[in-house]
Design a protein around this motif. Structure first.
Motif, PDB file in Angstrom:
ATOM      1  N   LYS A  88       0.611  -1.284  -0.161  1.00  0.00           N
ATOM      2  CA  LYS A  88       0.334  -0.050  -0.202  1.00  0.00           C
ATOM      3  C   LYS A  88       0.545   1.046  -0.234  1.00  0.00           C
ATOM      4  CE  LYS A  88      -4.094  -2.250  -0.229  1.00  0.00           C
ATOM      5  NZ  LYS A  88      -4.871  -1.731  -0.944  1.00  0.00           N
ATOM      6  N   GLU A  89       0.229   2.616   0.127  1.00  0.00           N
ATOM      7  CA  GLU A  89       1.460   3.212   0.084  1.00  0.00           C
ATOM      8  C   GLU A  89       2.242   3.771   0.977  1.00  0.00           C
ATOM      9  OE1 GLU A  89       0.450   8.667   0.305  1.00  0.00           O
ATOM     10  OE2 GLU A  89      -1.453   7.379  -0.090  1.00  0.00           O
ATOM     11  N   LYS A  90       2.159   3.124   2.134  1.00  0.00           N
ATOM     12  CA  LYS A  90       2.627   3.098   3.088  1.00  0.00           C
ATOM     13  C   LYS A  90       2.816   2.671   4.418  1.00  0.00           C
ATOM     14  CE  LYS A  90       1.391   8.297   4.733  1.00  0.00           C
ATOM     15  NZ  LYS A  90       1.160   9.894   5.650  1.00  0.00           N
ATOM     16  N   ILE A  91       2.179   1.491   3.681  1.00  0.00           N
ATOM     17  CA  ILE A  91       2.532  -0.098   4.830  1.00  0.00           C
ATOM     18  C   ILE A  91       2.366  -0.967   4.002  1.00  0.00           C
ATOM     19  CG2 ILE A  91       1.536  -1.521   6.243  1.00  0.00           C
ATOM     20  CD1 ILE A  91      -0.597   0.925   7.880  1.00  0.00           C
ATOM     21  N   THR A  92       2.783  -2.201   4.386  1.00  0.00           N
ATOM     22  CA  THR A  92       2.954  -3.077   2.790  1.00  0.00           C
ATOM     23  C   THR A  92       3.186  -4.444   4.173  1.00  0.00           C
ATOM     24  OG1 THR A  92       5.051  -2.416   1.447  1.00  0.00           O
ATOM     25  CG2 THR A  92       5.059  -5.057   2.292  1.00  0.00           C
ATOM     26  N   PHE A  93       2.062  -5.175   3.342  1.00  0.00           N
ATOM     27  CA  PHE A  93       1.108  -6.307   4.446  1.00  0.00           C
ATOM     28  C   PHE A  93       1.844  -7.824   3.716  1.00  0.00           C
ATOM     29  CE2 PHE A  93      -2.016  -3.076   4.643  1.00  0.00           C
ATOM     30  CZ  PHE A  93      -2.927  -2.985   6.284  1.00  0.00           C
ATOM     31  N   ILE A  94       2.903  -8.350   5.060  1.00  0.00           N
ATOM     32  CA  ILE A  94       2.987  -9.969   4.295  1.00  0.00           C
ATOM     33  C   ILE A  94       2.032 -11.088   4.802  1.00  0.00           C
ATOM     34  CG2 ILE A  94       4.891 -11.104   3.782  1.00  0.00           C
ATOM     35  CD1 ILE A  94       7.058  -8.765   4.152  1.00  0.00           C
ATOM     36  N   PHE A  95       1.738 -11.895   4.155  1.00  0.00           N
ATOM     37  CA  PHE A  95       0.587 -12.784   4.582  1.00  0.00           C
ATOM     38  C   PHE A  95       1.381 -14.208   4.388  1.00  0.00           C
ATOM     39  CE2 PHE A  95      -2.651 -15.813   4.655  1.00  0.00           C
ATOM     40  CZ  PHE A  95      -3.008 -16.191   5.608  1.00  0.00           C
ATOM     41  N   ASP A  96       1.877 -14.858   5.385  1.00  0.00           N
ATOM     42  CA  ASP A  96       2.685 -16.249   4.385  1.00  0.00           C
ATOM     43  C   ASP A  96       2.102 -17.085   5.705  1.00  0.00           C
ATOM     44  OD1 ASP A  96       4.717 -18.298   4.408  1.00  0.00           O
ATOM     45  OD2 ASP A  96       6.317 -17.558   5.289  1.00  0.00           O
ATOM     46  N   SER A  97       1.512 -18.040   5.777  1.00  0.00           N
ATOM     47  CA  SER A  97       0.458 -19.449   6.232  1.00  0.00           C
ATOM     48  C   SER A  97       1.661 -20.497   5.929  1.00  0.00           C
ATOM     49  CB  SER A  97      -0.477 -19.761   5.734  1.00  0.00           C
ATOM     50  OG  SER A  97      -0.862 -19.768   4.671  1.00  0.00           O
ATOM     51  N   THR A  98       2.315 -20.526   5.083  1.00  0.00           N
ATOM     52  CA  THR A  98       3.692 -21.396   4.260  1.00  0.00           C
ATOM     53  C   THR A  98       4.674 -22.093   5.681  1.00  0.00           C
ATOM     54  OG1 THR A  98       4.958 -19.967   3.411  1.00  0.00           O
ATOM     55  CG2 THR A  98       3.005 -20.957   2.007  1.00  0.00           C
ATOM     56  N   GLY A  99       4.886 -20.601   6.489  1.00  0.00           N
ATOM     57  CA  GLY A  99       6.172 -20.355   6.862  1.00  0.00           C
ATOM     58  C   GLY A  99       8.020 -20.864   6.194  1.00  0.00           C
ATOM     59  N   THR A 100       7.056 -20.284   5.656  1.00  0.00           N
ATOM     60  CA  THR A 100       9.368 -19.937   4.265  1.00  0.00           C
ATOM     61  C   THR A 100       9.327 -18.608   4.791  1.00  0.00           C
ATOM     62  OG1 THR A 100       7.754 -20.539   2.822  1.00  0.00           O
ATOM     63  CG2 THR A 100       9.233 -18.836   2.130  1.00  0.00           C
ATOM     64  N   MET A 101       8.768 -17.423   4.900  1.00  0.00           N
ATOM     65  CA  MET A 101       9.165 -16.595   5.611  1.00  0.00           C
ATOM     66  C   MET A 101       9.630 -16.481   6.974  1.00  0.00           C
ATOM     67  SD  MET A 101       7.911 -12.389   5.533  1.00  0.00           S
ATOM     68  CE  MET A 101       9.276 -12.205   3.949  1.00  0.00           C
ATOM     69  N   THR A 102      10.280 -16.434   7.580  1.00  0.00           N
ATOM     70  CA  THR A 102      10.966 -15.719   9.043  1.00  0.00           C
ATOM     71  C   THR A 102      11.158 -14.459   9.521  1.00  0.00           C
ATOM     72  OG1 THR A 102      13.102 -15.249   8.440  1.00  0.00           O
ATOM     73  CG2 THR A 102      13.247 -17.222   8.997  1.00  0.00           C
ATOM     74  N   LYS A 103      10.913 -14.579  11.359  1.00  0.00           N
ATOM     75  CA  LYS A 103      10.945 -13.458  11.506  1.00  0.00           C
ATOM     76  C   LYS A 103      11.352 -12.255  11.337  1.00  0.00           C
ATOM     77  CE  LYS A 103      10.893 -11.472  16.526  1.00  0.00           C
ATOM     78  NZ  LYS A 103      10.892 -12.088  18.019  1.00  0.00           N
ATOM     79  N   GLU A 104      12.898 -12.667  11.462  1.00  0.00           N
ATOM     80  CA  GLU A 104      14.219 -11.553  11.199  1.00  0.00           C
ATOM     81  C   GLU A 104      14.175 -11.132   9.751  1.00  0.00           C
ATOM     82  OE1 GLU A 104      15.066 -14.683  14.345  1.00  0.00           O
ATOM     83  OE2 GLU A 104      14.461 -15.151  12.626  1.00  0.00           O
ATOM     84  N   ALA A 105      13.669 -12.068   8.825  1.00  0.00           N
ATOM     85  CA  ALA A 105      13.373 -11.670   7.262  1.00  0.00           C
ATOM     86  C   ALA A 105      12.177 -10.274   7.621  1.00  0.00           C
ATOM     87  CB  ALA A 105      12.856 -12.468   6.502  1.00  0.00           C
ATOM     88  N   ALA A 106      11.312 -10.703   8.455  1.00  0.00           N
ATOM     89  CA  ALA A 106      10.689  -9.402   8.521  1.00  0.00           C
ATOM     90  C   ALA A 106      11.227  -8.086   8.462  1.00  0.00           C
ATOM     91  CB  ALA A 106       9.121  -9.842   9.062  1.00  0.00           C
ATOM     92  N   GLU A 107      11.718  -8.401  10.336  1.00  0.00           N
ATOM     93  CA  GLU A 107      12.551  -7.618  10.265  1.00  0.00           C
ATOM     94  C   GLU A 107      12.859  -6.680   9.971  1.00  0.00           C
ATOM     95  OE1 GLU A 107      14.076  -9.700  14.276  1.00  0.00           O
ATOM     96  OE2 GLU A 107      11.876  -9.816  15.043  1.00  0.00           O
ATOM     97  N   ARG A 108      14.087  -7.314   8.723  1.00  0.00           N
ATOM     98  CA  ARG A 108      14.747  -6.111   7.940  1.00  0.00           C
ATOM     99  C   ARG A 108      13.674  -4.603   7.260  1.00  0.00           C
ATOM    100  NH1 ARG A 108      18.009 -11.024   7.800  1.00  0.00           N
ATOM    101  NH2 ARG A 108      16.954 -11.804   6.149  1.00  0.00           N
ATOM    102  N   LYS A 109      12.727  -5.254   7.324  1.00  0.00           N
ATOM    103  CA  LYS A 109      12.109  -4.458   6.560  1.00  0.00           C
ATOM    104  C   LYS A 109      11.256  -2.977   7.475  1.00  0.00           C
ATOM    105  CE  LYS A 109      10.598  -8.214   3.307  1.00  0.00           C
ATOM    106  NZ  LYS A 109      11.400  -7.637   1.840  1.00  0.00           N
ATOM    107  N   THR A 110      10.691  -1.685   6.850  1.00  0.00           N
ATOM    108  CA  THR A 110      10.307  -1.265   7.538  1.00  0.00           C
ATOM    109  C   THR A 110       8.521  -1.053   7.182  1.00  0.00           C
ATOM    110  OG1 THR A 110      12.427  -0.095   7.512  1.00  0.00           O
ATOM    111  CG2 THR A 110      10.364   1.607   7.699  1.00  0.00           C
ATOM    112  N   ASN A 111       7.803  -0.661   7.787  1.00  0.00           N
ATOM    113  CA  ASN A 111       6.762  -0.354   7.817  1.00  0.00           C
ATOM    114  C   ASN A 111       5.336  -1.455   7.120  1.00  0.00           C
ATOM    115  OD1 ASN A 111       6.721   2.179   8.544  1.00  0.00           O
ATOM    116  ND2 ASN A 111       7.071   2.977   6.730  1.00  0.00           N
ATOM    117  N   VAL A 112       6.154  -2.451   7.850  1.00  0.00           N
ATOM    118  CA  VAL A 112       5.578  -3.417   7.649  1.00  0.00           C
ATOM    119  C   VAL A 112       4.415  -4.587   8.407  1.00  0.00           C
ATOM    120  CG1 VAL A 112       5.902  -6.231   7.036  1.00  0.00           C
ATOM    121  CG2 VAL A 112       7.559  -4.277   6.099  1.00  0.00           C
ATOM    122  N   ILE A 113       3.363  -5.214   7.701  1.00  0.00           N
ATOM    123  CA  ILE A 113       2.643  -6.107   9.293  1.00  0.00           C
ATOM    124  C   ILE A 113       2.995  -7.120   8.386  1.00  0.00           C
ATOM    125  CG2 ILE A 113       0.245  -6.402   9.925  1.00  0.00           C
ATOM    126  CD1 ILE A 113      -0.334  -3.431   9.791  1.00  0.00           C
TER     127      ILE A 113
END
Length: 256
Positions: A88-113
């Motif tokens: 979106k304009e100011k926020i990125t939403f990530i949805f992963d029910s497969t377990g592919t993305m780790t918490k550490e990978a998500a933390e490296r991004k900014t303005n992410v849910i």
């Protein structure tokens, strides 16, 4: 001299900072609270904007763009076979029910849910990260989250001031502790330059020496610029201001 004039002079005048060592301690304490208030303005602003975006855009994303899902027994489950990213304009939403993305990978991004397999990760400006295990959230689905957003929209103007008060109190406490510790460094510098300085005067000088660093990082946070060595640069600026201010203290006269 008013606090606002002291604030301006503390940005560039070590000579004036050295003179403030004789003022009443109550005025210095009030100045520290004022300085800490300035320092939290960027956080409150970005937090408020991000919260409004989450409420307004989050509901739309969950209701219209995410696949049917549910959270049960601490896990996110859906029919998706790969992670889904919605920008979106100011926020990125990530949805992963497969377990592919780790918490550490998500933390490296900014303005992410990020709704990950086992936890919710929220990152904001300045690399601030919060994670919430699904075991603490309980069972949820698309419908319950949409209902939550509807309820949050009415309470948001109550939540934001509460968050501000809690954060401001925490930052103020850290600020006073920081001044207390750096005051001992001021005493050491005074001893090196053969200046007469007692602890209560060192505490006052240290409080005003924090002004330049506080304003600098406040501006950087407003601009969403993150320094890799933020802490060390902060300490360096404060130490330089202390060094210049203590040098302005007259040396004791030597009796013949």
């Amino acid at each position: 001299m008013s606090i606002f004039k002291q604030f301006i002079k503390s940005l560039y005048s070590p000579n004036d900072i050295a003179k403030y060592r004789y003022q009443k301690i109550g005025k210095t304490i009030l100045y520290v609270f004022f300085l800490m208030f300035i320092s939290v303005i960027p956080f409150v602003y970005h937090f408020g904007v991000l919260t409004l975006e989450i409420v307004n855009e989050g509901r739309e994303v969950v209701e219209e763009e995410l696949p049917p899902f549910y959270i049960r027994n601490g896990e996110l489950t859906s029919d998706l076979q790969e992670p889904l990213t919605i920008r979106k304009e100011k926020i990125t939403f990530i949805f992963d029910s497969t377990g592919t993305m780790t918490k550490e990978a998500a933390e490296r991004k900014t303005n992410v849910i990020a709704l990950l397999k086992n936890e919710l990760v929220v990152t904001s400006t300045g690399a601030n990260t919060q994670s919430f295990s699904y075991t603490t959230i309980g069972e949820m689905s698309n419908e319950t989250i949409v209902s939550f957003f509807d309820s949050a929209k009415g309470a948001i103007w109550i939540i934001i001031p509460i968050i501000f008060i809690v954060f401001y109190t925490l930052v103020s406490g850290i600020g006073f502790l920081k001044i207390t510790i750096f005051s001992y460094l001021a005493l050491l510098l005074a001893k090196l330059f053969s200046k007469q300085l007692v602890y209560r005067h060192a505490w006052r000088i240290t409080a005003y020496c924090m002004t330049l660093s506080t304003v600098f990082f406040m501006i950087m946070e407003f601009m969403q610029i993150v320094f890799p060595f933020h802490l060390y640069l902060d300490w360096f600026i404060i130490t330089i201001m202390m060094y210049l201010s203590i040098r302005e203290i007259p040396s004791p006269k030597v009796k013949r």
